[in-house]
Design an enzyme around this catalytic site. Structure first.
Site, PDB file in Angstrom:
ATOM      1  CB  SER A   1      18.406 -24.619 -33.505  1.00 40.97           C
ATOM      2  OG  SER A   1      18.598 -23.207 -34.771  1.00 40.97           O
TER       3      SER A   1
ATOM      4  CE1 TYR B   1      21.125 -19.574 -32.265  1.00 36.10           C
ATOM      5  CE2 TYR B   1      20.823 -20.672 -34.455  1.00 36.10           C
ATOM      6  CZ  TYR B   1      20.738 -20.230 -32.935  1.00 36.10           C
ATOM      7  OH  TYR B   1      19.357 -20.367 -32.896  1.00 36.10           O
TER       8      TYR B   1
END
Length: 258
Positions: A139, A152
């Protein structure tokens, strides 16, 4: 080692929604044999009706589920040419001190589950008559710190380092390791976000970009690049970045009187 064919046996995890689902459909449309796995039974049933897709219920956070998947893939396909480690979850830290149960949920899928999936796939990739390929979906969150994204972001940063090191260790085994860094992609996951998501792309556009990267065997794919250049400002001007997001932070601090 034989040249890598265009048509491959590709396992995509987290394929029952969002990026994973769009990617599985795109790869199958390009003629690949796709094993699409996930936990949503209804979505798996729909995928099972698509030509070129074999749908399998797999929970990457469960060792027994992965073991069963490995056996089933070996029996039906004999080997794998590519595994796309895509399954992931996202939750935002709303309060401090940190909720460690939330960390366990994120860690068990995004990091532990990803590593366990790769371990499960390695014998199948080694059995390929071609050069195997591990593709990890990371990501762009790792390029800049964001408010409430501590868990995250940490899980994805750890996965990124793992994949980079793994690439070194698997080189002699004739297995390539690639990393894909999506930005904001419109999915059921990002639909829950209540903040601006610049340069957001559709799941279909993301799948097209990722498919090209997989087929071309790129070792790194970052998209959209415009977002990447914006996020890099956190490294060029860290004080500005911290000040900007400190003003927007909604994390509640639970301060002890002790």
């Amino acid at each position: 080692m034989k040249p890598v064919p265009h048509k491959r046996r590709i396992w995509v995890t987290g394929a029952t929604s969002g990026i994973g689902q769009a990617l599985a459909l795109k790869l199958a449309a390009n003629g690949h044999s796709v094993i699409a796995s996930g936990r949503n039974a209804d979505a798996l049933e729909e995928l099972a009706g698509v030509r070129g897709i074999t749908a399998k219920a797999v929970d990457v956070s469960n060792a027994e589920s992965l073991k069963n998947a490995q056996k089933a893939i070996a029996q039906q396909f004999g080997a794998l040419d590519t595994v796309v480690v895509n399954a992931g979850v996202c939750e935002y830290l709303q309060n401090l001190p940190a909720d460690m149960e939330m960390w366990e949920r994120i860690y068990s899928t995004n990091l532990k589950g990803a590593i366990a999936t790769i371990d499960c796939a390695l014998p199948l990739l080694a059995a390929s008559e071609f050069r195997g390929q591990v593709v990890g979906v990371v990501s762009q969150v790792i390029f800049a710190p964001f408010s409430q994204a501590e868990f995250y972001g940490a899980s994805k940063a750890a996965l990124d380092y793992y994949l980079k090191s793994l690439a070194i260790d698997l080189k002699q085994k004739q297995i390539d390791v690639a990393r894909i860094y999506p930005g904001f992609v419109k999915t059921p996951l990002t639909d829950k976000n209540h903040f601006d998501m610049p340069f957001i792309v559709s799941a279909e556009d993301a799948a097209n970009t990722m498919t090209h990267a997989i087929e071309d065997r790129k070792t790194e794919c970052i998209f959209p690049k415009r977002l990447y250049y914006v996020l890099k400002t956190s490294q060029w001007f860290p004080s500005f970045w911290t000040r900007k997001f400190s003003q927007q932070s909604r994390v509640a601090l639970a301060l002890s009187d002790a």
